[in-house]
Design an enzyme around this catalytic site. Structure first.
Site, short mmCIF file in Angstrom:
data_model
loop_
_atom_site.label_atom_id
_atom_site.label_comp_id
_atom_site.label_asym_id
_atom_site.label_seq_id
_atom_site.Cartn_x
_atom_site.Cartn_y
_atom_site.Cartn_z
N PHE A 150 29.29 39.69 41.56
CA PHE A 150 29.64 40.93 42.25
C PHE A 150 29.01 42.13 41.55
O PHE A 150 29.05 42.23 40.31
CB PHE A 150 31.16 41.14 42.24
CG PHE A 150 31.94 40.08 42.94
CD1 PHE A 150 32.20 40.15 44.31
CD2 PHE A 150 32.45 38.98 42.24
CE1 PHE A 150 32.93 39.18 44.95
CE2 PHE A 150 33.18 38.00 42.88
CZ PHE A 150 33.41 38.09 44.24
N ASP A 151 28.44 43.02 42.33
CA ASP A 151 28.18 44.36 41.83
C ASP A 151 29.54 45.05 41.75
O ASP A 151 30.48 44.65 42.45
CB ASP A 151 27.26 45.10 42.80
CG ASP A 151 27.09 46.55 42.43
OD1 ASP A 151 26.77 46.82 41.26
OD2 ASP A 151 27.28 47.41 43.31
N LYS A 152 29.69 46.05 40.91
CA LYS A 152 31.01 46.68 40.76
C LYS A 152 31.21 47.84 41.73
O LYS A 152 32.04 47.77 42.63
CB LYS A 152 31.22 47.17 39.32
CG LYS A 152 32.61 47.80 39.09
CD LYS A 152 32.78 48.25 37.65
CE LYS A 152 31.97 49.51 37.36
NZ LYS A 152 32.51 50.70 38.10
#
Length: 627
Positions: free
Chosen positions: A310-312
């Site tokens: 996941f990107d944040k």
């Protein structure tokens, strides 16, 4: 002539059934064998016409199709004067084709419903300031439109005036109306349930979210998975093999009827239709529930994913960060904050917007010689002063002194889960800001649901500092967390996991996520992300609803399982029929064709169960209502 006969196939099926009934009435009601034989011969000749045409068309492109097998079998039955079986087999094949098309239309109903939802007209403001009804194709970006209660939103746009509640089910799958007011974003194809609003057109035609959804679903339904391509290749060789087997049986047994029966029993109809109908039904379910699956291959790959990266910002978090803490180290802060605001005004980064919002009204200066430092920040000349705005790495590159007091502040800000924005003027640190984003509502529960669906590793990769990333990972129960990641670092980490044999999905929303979205086995874009992120992804979560991710994974798993079930049913039926032919006396051509057509309907109805798939409890359990 051929086209006309094929267009009348349903009518021919009805005539064939009528003639068969008439024939049996002549035999058992009137005791007249002439009426019986004549009716069945006519039924056979009429019924075989569209099948023979399809067989001829297949042979023209050097394909031995199911129609070829049936045509040969029926002609053989006529030659040995087995009119009863020739007529019934022809009718069953035509009737099975009719039912197959009817039920397949239902599995494609999602795209049909989407198309019907597309708005056709709009109330557009003319030069005189009045609103007139125009075709939706005549609306351009920047036009002002009026939408009244009960009307469809014709374009993607922004509310200028008015308030109302909009049903966004066509976009998000949720029927609960969403409140809209000045500045709110609205989407084409959604319905204004109450109120009156004026909107400015931002995206029109195929560029709207709704237009892209329709295009993606159409492309996905027309695509083929590896399983489908294998079955196409299999059928290419399997069907001629059945024909050869029939010839061999005839040569060794001199029993024409047995050879013809082999041809009928060997028809792979259910095998050919089973996988495509599962894929179409799964893609249709996704479209109805705010999940766009870009093709059949995606279903197979996504169902096997064991690691999700996941990107944040904008993915696990809302993407609307705010300044939570700040520390000043200089004296004339009003001037410094003016410089900072002047630089940040040049950027559309979420952190820049947070800084500007926190500073508020100020005096702006001209900005010259702007230099964007990849993964670091911005350096610019403001009012003749050199201003650097960015992270610790940028400060070190600029040789800005970070004394012990500053180091302690940095550590404390990081521990509190902040992203750090430092500002230096002429090489001297002036401002430290700690910016925090809010976790998306419901994300923690959905991540647990992903684990229940078999995902072993949940990993966050972010350009933020390690402290911020660790805080988010701890709160959400993620497996691993990596900070200070540039786009190339994310891609490298992804490739490393793939080299270890993991099947990796990447979830992101920004331009910097595009390389990872393209490299991943499955790239998943949040629907409100950038166009390039959506373009390079395999799955799009409409409206950035994180719960769609769990629905998407669950859906692909049950769809993949459904495909295997259909393949098992199709192969099993053929084996059982051939075994019955070899080891029993009751199997004949008519029974074989009847069982074949029933098996086709079984795999279709099995696939149609996917249209009603949903998770039993979205917040607690990710189990499916379809097995």
């Amino acid at each position: 002539m051929q086209r006309a006969i094929l267009d009348m196939k349903n009518l021919i099926t009805l005539i064939s059934a009528t003639l068969i009934i008439l024939g049996f009435y002549g035999r058992f009601g009137l005791g007249n064998m002439f009426v019986f034989d004549l009716s069945l011969i006519i039924a056979t000749v009429i019924g075989i016409a569209p099948i023979a045409i399809q067989a001829y068309q297949a042979l023209k492109v050097k394909v031995i199709s199911i129609d070829v097998l049936v045509t040969i079998a029926v002609i053989g039955a006529l030659l040995i004067q087995n009119y009863e079986e020739s007529a019934i087999v022809t009718f069953l094949f035509l009737f099975g084709s009719y039912l197959e098309q009817r039920t397949l239309k239902r599995t494609r109903s999602a795209i049909k419903e989407l198309t019907e939802m597309a708005p056709e007209s709009a109330l557009k403001q003319n030069a005189a300031g009045e609103f007139e009804e125009v075709d939706v194709d005549d609306v351009d970006e920047g036009d002002v439109l009026l939408v009244k209660t009960g009307a469809k939103i014709p374009v993607d746009g922004t509310v200028l005036t008015g308030e109302g509640h909009i049903n966004e089910a066509s976009i998000t799958g949720e029927s609960v109306p969403v409140s809209k007011m000045n500045g709110s974003e609205v989407f084409a194809g959604t319905i204004l349930e109450n109120g009156t609003i004026q909107i400015k057109a931002d995206r029109v035609g195929e560029d709207t979210t709704f237009g892209q959804i329709i295009e993606l679903v159409e492309e996905a339904q027309d695509s083929k998975s590896e399983a489908e391509r294998f079955i196409d290749r299999f059928s290419k060789y399997y069907t001629p093999a059945v024909l050869v087997l029939g010839v061999i049986v005839w040569l060794f047994t001199n029993n024409v009827e047995l050879a013809i029966t082999v041809l009928v029993l060997g028809c792979p109809g259910a095998l050919v239709i089973g996988v495509p109908v599962s894929n179409v039904a799964g893609i249709g379910n996704g479209a109805r529930n705010g999940v766009l699956l870009k093709g059949s291959e995606v279903i197979n790959d996504f169902s096997k994913v064991d690691t999700i990266l996941f990107d944040k910002t904008g993915t696990l978090t809302i993407g609307n960060p705010e300044v939570a803490e700040k520390k000043f180290y200089g004296d004339d802060m009003d001037e410094v904050l003016g410089y900072l605001a002047s630089v940040e005004r040049e950027s559309d980064h979420p952190l820049a917007k947070a800084v500007l919002q926190d500073i508020g009204p100020t005096t702006f200066s001209d900005v010259d010689e702007t230099e964007v430092v990849k993964g670091g920040g911005i350096i610019a000349k403001v009012a003749g002063r050199r201003v650097a705005v960015g992270n610790v790495a940028l400060m070190e590159k600029e040789n800005v002194e970070l004394n012990e007091t500053v180091r302690k502040d940095l550590k404390r800000f990081e521990k509190n889960g902040n992203s750090l924005v430092l500002t230096a003027v002429d090489g001297v640190l002036q401002v430290l800001m700690g910016i925090r984003d809010q976790i998306r509502p419901g994300v923690k529960a959905e991540l647990q649901n992903l684990k229940k669906l078999g995902v072993k590793n949940l990993v966050v990769l972010s350009g933020d500092n390690q402290g911020t990333v660790d805080a988010v990972a701890s709160e959400l129960g993620l497996t691993e967390a990596y900070g200070h990641m540039l786009p190339e670092d994310k891609s490298a980490h992804l490739e490393k996991l793939q080299s270890e044999g993991q099947i990796v999905a990447f979830v992101g929303d920004g331009v910097n996520d595009s390389p990872s979205l393209a490299l991943a086995d499955i790239g998943i874009a949040m629907g409100t992300g950038t166009d390039v992120a959506i373009e390079t992804s395999d799955v799009v979560l409409v409206n950035s609803d994180f719960s769609r991710l769990t629905h998407a994974l669950g859906l692909t798993k049950v769809t993949a399982r459904n495909m295997k079930q259909n393949i098992t049913i199709a192969v099993g039926v053929v084996l059982i029929l051939l075994a019955a032919l070899l080891f029993s006396n009751w199997m004949n051509m008519t029974i074989g064709m009847l069982v074949h057509e029933l098996s086709i309907l079984v795999v279709i109805f099995n696939a149609m169960r996917l249209m009603i798939y949903r998770r039993r409890n979205r917040n607690v359990n990710a189990n499916a209502t379809v097995g």
